[in-house]
Design an enzyme around this catalytic site. Structure first.
Site, PDB file in Angstrom:
ATOM      1  N   GLN A   7      -0.915   8.821   9.015  1.00  0.00           N
ATOM      2  CA  GLN A   7      -2.202   9.242   9.579  1.00  0.00           C
ATOM      3  C   GLN A   7      -2.559   9.562  11.020  1.00  0.00           C
ATOM      4  O   GLN A   7      -2.030   8.462  11.736  1.00  0.00           O
ATOM      5  CB  GLN A   7      -3.266   8.586   8.701  1.00  0.00           C
ATOM      6  CG  GLN A   7      -3.530   7.358   9.052  1.00  0.00           C
ATOM      7  CD  GLN A   7      -4.512   6.598   8.329  1.00  0.00           C
ATOM      8  OE1 GLN A   7      -5.396   7.018   7.406  1.00  0.00           O
ATOM      9  NE2 GLN A   7      -4.576   5.278   8.559  1.00  0.00           N
ATOM     10  N   HIS A  34       0.105   5.578   6.415  1.00  0.00           N
ATOM     11  CA  HIS A  34      -1.214   5.472   5.307  1.00  0.00           C
ATOM     12  C   HIS A  34      -0.408   4.730   3.979  1.00  0.00           C
ATOM     13  O   HIS A  34      -0.998   3.837   3.502  1.00  0.00           O
ATOM     14  CB  HIS A  34      -1.543   6.763   4.862  1.00  0.00           C
ATOM     15  CG  HIS A  34      -2.622   6.877   3.991  1.00  0.00           C
ATOM     16  ND1 HIS A  34      -3.470   7.820   3.537  1.00  0.00           N
ATOM     17  CD2 HIS A  34      -2.693   5.857   2.868  1.00  0.00           C
ATOM     18  CE1 HIS A  34      -4.197   7.670   2.545  1.00  0.00           C
ATOM     19  NE2 HIS A  34      -3.549   6.462   1.966  1.00  0.00           N
ATOM     20  N   PHE A  84      -6.397  -2.740   2.800  1.00  0.00           N
ATOM     21  CA  PHE A  84      -5.522  -1.558   2.638  1.00  0.00           C
ATOM     22  C   PHE A  84      -4.179  -1.790   2.144  1.00  0.00           C
ATOM     23  O   PHE A  84      -3.714  -0.941   1.392  1.00  0.00           O
ATOM     24  CB  PHE A  84      -5.659  -0.855   4.101  1.00  0.00           C
ATOM     25  CG  PHE A  84      -5.177   0.452   4.314  1.00  0.00           C
ATOM     26  CD1 PHE A  84      -5.103   1.481   3.251  1.00  0.00           C
ATOM     27  CD2 PHE A  84      -4.479   0.854   5.797  1.00  0.00           C
ATOM     28  CE1 PHE A  84      -4.564   2.715   3.572  1.00  0.00           C
ATOM     29  CE2 PHE A  84      -4.307   2.125   5.805  1.00  0.00           C
ATOM     30  CZ  PHE A  84      -4.084   3.058   4.721  1.00  0.00           C
ATOM     31  N   HIS A  87      -4.269  -2.466  -1.511  1.00  0.00           N
ATOM     32  CA  HIS A  87      -4.626  -1.170  -2.293  1.00  0.00           C
ATOM     33  C   HIS A  87      -3.207  -0.228  -2.509  1.00  0.00           C
ATOM     34  O   HIS A  87      -2.826   0.358  -3.516  1.00  0.00           O
ATOM     35  CB  HIS A  87      -5.348  -0.234  -1.444  1.00  0.00           C
ATOM     36  CG  HIS A  87      -5.812   0.988  -2.108  1.00  0.00           C
ATOM     37  ND1 HIS A  87      -6.656   1.483  -3.218  1.00  0.00           N
ATOM     38  CD2 HIS A  87      -5.085   2.409  -1.620  1.00  0.00           C
ATOM     39  CE1 HIS A  87      -6.626   2.724  -3.473  1.00  0.00           C
ATOM     40  NE2 HIS A  87      -5.548   3.300  -2.502  1.00  0.00           N
ATOM     41  N   GLU A  88      -2.610  -0.085  -1.220  1.00  0.00           N
ATOM     42  CA  GLU A  88      -1.218   0.582  -1.121  1.00  0.00           C
ATOM     43  C   GLU A  88      -0.289   0.153  -2.179  1.00  0.00           C
ATOM     44  O   GLU A  88       0.572   0.713  -2.708  1.00  0.00           O
ATOM     45  CB  GLU A  88      -0.797   0.824   0.320  1.00  0.00           C
ATOM     46  CG  GLU A  88      -1.613   1.540   1.014  1.00  0.00           C
ATOM     47  CD  GLU A  88      -1.858   3.200   0.555  1.00  0.00           C
ATOM     48  OE1 GLU A  88      -0.952   3.872   0.252  1.00  0.00           O
ATOM     49  OE2 GLU A  88      -3.044   3.498   0.579  1.00  0.00           O
ATOM     50  N   LYS A  91      -1.575   0.215  -5.954  1.00  0.00           N
ATOM     51  CA  LYS A  91      -1.811   1.656  -6.566  1.00  0.00           C
ATOM     52  C   LYS A  91      -0.222   2.432  -6.275  1.00  0.00           C
ATOM     53  O   LYS A  91       0.159   3.102  -7.208  1.00  0.00           O
ATOM     54  CB  LYS A  91      -2.629   2.435  -5.862  1.00  0.00           C
ATOM     55  CG  LYS A  91      -2.986   3.919  -6.200  1.00  0.00           C
ATOM     56  CD  LYS A  91      -4.043   4.603  -5.632  1.00  0.00           C
ATOM     57  CE  LYS A  91      -3.942   5.939  -6.007  1.00  0.00           C
ATOM     58  NZ  LYS A  91      -5.039   6.900  -5.436  1.00  0.00           N
ATOM     59  N   HIS A  92       0.505   2.185  -5.165  1.00  0.00           N
ATOM     60  CA  HIS A  92       1.712   2.976  -5.070  1.00  0.00           C
ATOM     61  C   HIS A  92       2.871   2.074  -5.166  1.00  0.00           C
ATOM     62  O   HIS A  92       3.784   2.464  -5.855  1.00  0.00           O
ATOM     63  CB  HIS A  92       1.740   3.672  -3.871  1.00  0.00           C
ATOM     64  CG  HIS A  92       0.516   4.688  -3.739  1.00  0.00           C
ATOM     65  ND1 HIS A  92       0.255   5.994  -4.275  1.00  0.00           N
ATOM     66  CD2 HIS A  92      -0.703   4.402  -3.013  1.00  0.00           C
ATOM     67  CE1 HIS A  92      -0.748   6.581  -4.010  1.00  0.00           C
ATOM     68  NE2 HIS A  92      -1.498   5.873  -3.244  1.00  0.00           N
TER      69      HIS A  92
HETATM   70  P1  5GP Z   1      -4.811   6.294  -1.333  1.00  0.00           P
HETATM   71  O1  5GP Z   1      -5.203   7.599  -0.570  1.00  0.00           O
HETATM   72  O2  5GP Z   1      -3.772   5.650  -0.936  1.00  0.00           O
HETATM   73  O3  5GP Z   1      -4.840   6.453  -2.826  1.00  0.00           O
HETATM   74  O4  5GP Z   1      -6.141   5.564  -1.089  1.00  0.00           O
HETATM   75  C1  5GP Z   1      -6.683   4.967   0.133  1.00  0.00           C
HETATM   76  C2  5GP Z   1      -7.594   3.705   0.116  1.00  0.00           C
HETATM   77  O5  5GP Z   1      -7.308   3.078   1.145  1.00  0.00           O
HETATM   78  C3  5GP Z   1      -9.006   4.269   0.124  1.00  0.00           C
HETATM   79  O6  5GP Z   1      -9.951   3.653  -0.743  1.00  0.00           O
HETATM   80  C4  5GP Z   1      -9.559   3.896   1.630  1.00  0.00           C
HETATM   81  O7  5GP Z   1     -10.720   3.572   1.608  1.00  0.00           O
HETATM   82  C5  5GP Z   1      -8.620   2.921   1.810  1.00  0.00           C
HETATM   83  N1  5GP Z   1      -8.407   2.641   3.198  1.00  0.00           N
HETATM   84  C6  5GP Z   1      -8.424   1.639   4.044  1.00  0.00           C
HETATM   85  N2  5GP Z   1      -8.171   1.863   5.277  1.00  0.00           N
HETATM   86  C7  5GP Z   1      -7.475   3.139   5.293  1.00  0.00           C
HETATM   87  C8  5GP Z   1      -7.130   4.008   6.287  1.00  0.00           C
HETATM   88  O8  5GP Z   1      -6.801   3.514   7.401  1.00  0.00           O
HETATM   89  N3  5GP Z   1      -6.812   5.315   6.000  1.00  0.00           N
HETATM   90  C9  5GP Z   1      -6.973   5.808   4.494  1.00  0.00           C
HETATM   91  N4  5GP Z   1      -6.790   7.071   4.480  1.00  0.00           N
HETATM   92  N5  5GP Z   1      -7.467   4.932   3.689  1.00  0.00           N
HETATM   93  C10 5GP Z   1      -7.822   3.607   4.029  1.00  0.00           C
END
Ligand code: 5GP
Length: 199
Positions: A7, A34, A84, A87-88, A91-92
């Protein structure tokens, strides 16, 4: 296979949603990671594949400073990145855990980002983050010429509604180490001329 998604921070931050710099400070003016998203040949992504394998920062302690530099979080409120990365991974990352464990997953993404050096690929073709507009096809060719593979470009819009370079997608094999040609590309929503904002 998987997709590496990078990104451009300037394009995350100049939108209506805006951004918050990480607690560790303003990120470098460079493409950040990302995520690395395992996907099928048809472009669909499995998600949240193993709730019993939660993110554990202790497993990537040695990568942390590199992660803070190269995988910064821009979401609000400001965070240190752990949210972050959690989450990554959850989820992935869990969807390729049979090939890449947590350390391997983050290391693979860091390795790819370094390998492709997207900003260098663009600036060496005269495409600079200066708020000007560039043709989408020139952007793609510049990356294809130096990286060797065709990227997919995702655009978003700034507060004035201009279409701009937001994320760059590159396909990789299942090991997360080797770039490959993408079997399919998602439908694009970029204009033929897109802005490359400064950061
Ligand atoms: P994804 O697109 O990987 O499924 O979800 C991205 C999630 O990570 C979103 O909920 C977003 O709020 C969180 N997030 C935290 N930091 C970032 C960032 O720098 N860029 C993006 N795209 N998402 C972020």
């Amino acid at each position: 296979m998987a997709t590496a998604v990078m990104q451009w921070p300037g394009s995350y931050c100049d939108t209506k949603q805006s951004c918050c710099y990480p607690t560790t400070g303003k990120p470098a003016a460079d493409f950040g990671i990302h995520g690395l998203w395992p996907n099928y040949q048809d472009g669909k992504y499995p998600q949240n594949c193993d709730s019993k394998n939660p993110f554990n920062p202790d497993k990537i302690a040695d990568l942390r400073s590199s992660m803070q530099k190269n995988w910064p979080t821009l979401a609000c409120p400001s965070g240190n990145g752990v949210g972050f990365w959690t989450h990554e991974w959850e989820k992935h990352g869990t969807c390729s855990e049979s090939v890449l464990d947590q350390h391997g997953y983050f290391q693979a993404a860091l390795g790819l980002q370094k390998q492709v050096n997207l900003l260098q690929a663009l600036t060496s073709a005269g495409i600079n983050p200066d708020g000007r507009s560039y043709s989408l096809s020139n952007i793609k060719s510049a990356i294809q010429e130096t990286v060797g593979f065709t990227p997919w470009i995702e655009c978003n819009t700034d507060t004035s509604g201009n279409s701009q370079l937001y994320q760059i997608y590159l396909c990789v094999d299942t090991t997360g180490k080797n770039l490959i040609e993408c079997p399919v590309f998602p439908r694009g929503k970029c204009g033929s001329e897109i802005e490359f904002p400064s950061f």
